[in-house]
Design an enzyme around this catalytic site. Structure first.
Site, short mmCIF file in Angstrom:
data_model
loop_
_atom_site.label_atom_id
_atom_site.label_comp_id
_atom_site.label_asym_id
_atom_site.label_seq_id
_atom_site.Cartn_x
_atom_site.Cartn_y
_atom_site.Cartn_z
N LYS A 53 -13.77 16.97 2.55
CA LYS A 53 -13.11 18.23 2.19
C LYS A 53 -14.09 19.21 1.53
CE LYS A 53 -9.00 17.42 3.82
NZ LYS A 53 -8.48 18.18 4.98
N VAL A 89 -8.66 15.15 18.06
CA VAL A 89 -9.51 16.26 17.62
C VAL A 89 -10.93 15.82 17.25
CG1 VAL A 89 -7.68 17.82 16.87
CG2 VAL A 89 -8.56 16.11 15.28
N ILE A 115 1.13 17.51 -2.72
CA ILE A 115 2.32 18.05 -2.06
C ILE A 115 3.25 16.87 -1.74
CG2 ILE A 115 3.15 19.44 -0.10
CD1 ILE A 115 1.19 20.94 -2.01
N ASN A 123 -5.59 21.60 10.52
CA ASN A 123 -4.81 20.81 9.56
C ASN A 123 -4.99 19.30 9.75
OD1 ASN A 123 -2.29 20.19 7.80
ND2 ASN A 123 -1.82 19.29 9.79
N TYR A 149 -13.09 11.04 1.65
CA TYR A 149 -12.16 12.16 1.82
C TYR A 149 -12.64 13.37 1.02
CZ TYR A 149 -7.58 14.46 2.28
OH TYR A 149 -6.57 15.34 2.57
N SER A 197 -8.56 20.52 0.44
CA SER A 197 -7.79 19.68 -0.49
C SER A 197 -8.36 19.82 -1.89
CB SER A 197 -7.90 18.21 -0.06
OG SER A 197 -7.47 17.36 -1.09
N ALA A 246 -15.74 14.01 0.07
CA ALA A 246 -16.96 14.55 0.70
C ALA A 246 -16.60 15.37 1.92
CB ALA A 246 -17.90 13.41 1.08
#
Lengths: 84, 246
Positions: free
Chosen positions: B159, B56, B188, B82, B155, B143, B157
């Site tokens: 999100k 992706v 989760i 996702n 991560y 997140s 930054a």
């Protein structure tokens, strides 16, 4: 439906999209004359025209619509009767 | 939007949270297409889910796949972004003086995997939605990190960027009848959470969560369904975190 009515409908759509008084919507009006006629407004115009006149515009049509004159030409090419 | 018969594309949907989302949406009657880098996990999907191997982060491949899917199914109604990879790395690691600072390449890679990927897939899908006049829905998986997690500069930054793109697209694409929302899961109980965090940290998180537990993947999937189902929800970032941020 009379031509006057159809033209009035087009003027209403354009005036609404570009936040202009209806009497400023004249055939010679171009993208360069309208300060906020950018790509987002172009898509607002497309969605409004499609809804108002029940047509589907193609990419080539969308690119061609850079003035009121050309909007009229595109609509006529789609079979919309704008009257005399 | 009704899920019955809807054509849904879920990225990173071959396992973990993505698979839980895909399975849940399929259970509501949607036609599921999953794009994932992991060919092996794709091979393990039930036959009723259409799988595609896809990176992706590659715009050309994404555009070609999305176009092919839209042509074959007539449209894509829903995209669930996702796919992503959790990356944890402190800004300063004093225990490693030779390479004390966060590595730039790893920062860049995390941004590409978690932010660029969302842009790339959304651009490819919205192109098809606009050309086909599909009044579709984009759901981004954000997140809790978007508000800044210690040890997760890249991560977090990425999100936060996903949240910003969600709001921007909700404003910009609304004119086409396309809605865009996000779900921001907290912690989760998936394999990736247990892989990324030690048991001690997980126990600490649970103790700070009002509900005193980790979330279940299906609870995130139910939030995705709610955002799809409600036609007046647009630009929302829905927290699913047991109240950890309140």
């Amino acid at each position: 439906m009379s031509g006057f009515e159809t033209n009035a409908r087009l003027a209403e759509v354009l005036a609404d999209v570009f936040s202009l008084p209806v009497d400023q919507i004249v055939p010679g009006l171009t993208k360069a004359d309208v300060g906020n006629w950018d790509s987002l407004k172009q898509m607002d115009l497309v969605m409004s025209l499609e809804k108002e006149f029940g047509i589907a515009l193609e990419i080539e049509d969308i690119v061609r619509m850079d003035s009121v004159d050309n909007v009229i030409r595109v609509l006529e090419s789609k079979g919309v009767d704008l009257g005399a | 939007m009704e899920l019955e018969g809807a054509v849904v594309l879920v990225t990173g949907g071959a396992k973990g949270l993505g698979l839980a989302i895909a399975t849940h949406l399929q259970g509501q009657g949607a036609q599921l297409i999953v794009a994932d880098l992991d060919a092996e996990s794709l091979g393990a999907l039930p036959e009723s889910i259409e799988g595609h191997v896809l990176d992706v982060t590659c715009p050309d491949d994404a555009r070609a796949m999305v176009k092919e899917v839209a042509e074959r199914h007539g449209r894509i109604d829903i995209l669930v972004n996702n796919a992503g990879v959790i990356h944890s790395e402190p800004m300063v690691n004093i225990l490693n003086p030779a390479e004390m600072m966060h590595d730039y390449d790893r920062f860049r890679n995390s941004i590409t995997a978690n932010l660029d990927s969302v842009f790339i897939m959304t651009a490819a899908t919205v192109e098809q939605m606009v050309l086909r006049r599909t009044k579709g829905v984009i759901v981004n998986i954000s997140s809790i990190s978007a508000s800044g997690n210690e040890g997760q500069t890249a991560y977090s930054a990425a999100k936060a960027g996903v949240n910003a793109m969600t709001v921007t697209w909700s404003k910009e694409l609304g004119r086409f009848g396309i809605r865009c929302n996000a779900v921001a899961p907290g912690f989760i109980g998936t394999g990736s959470t247990h892989k990324a965090l030690s048991d001690t940290i997980i126990e600490h998180i649970q103790s700070k969560t009002p509900l005193r537990r980790l979330g279940h993947a299906v609870e995130v999937a139910k939030a995705v369904t709610a955002l799809i189902d409600n036609d007046f929800m647009n630009g929302a970032v829905l927290n699913v975190n047991g109240g950890l941020t309140i």
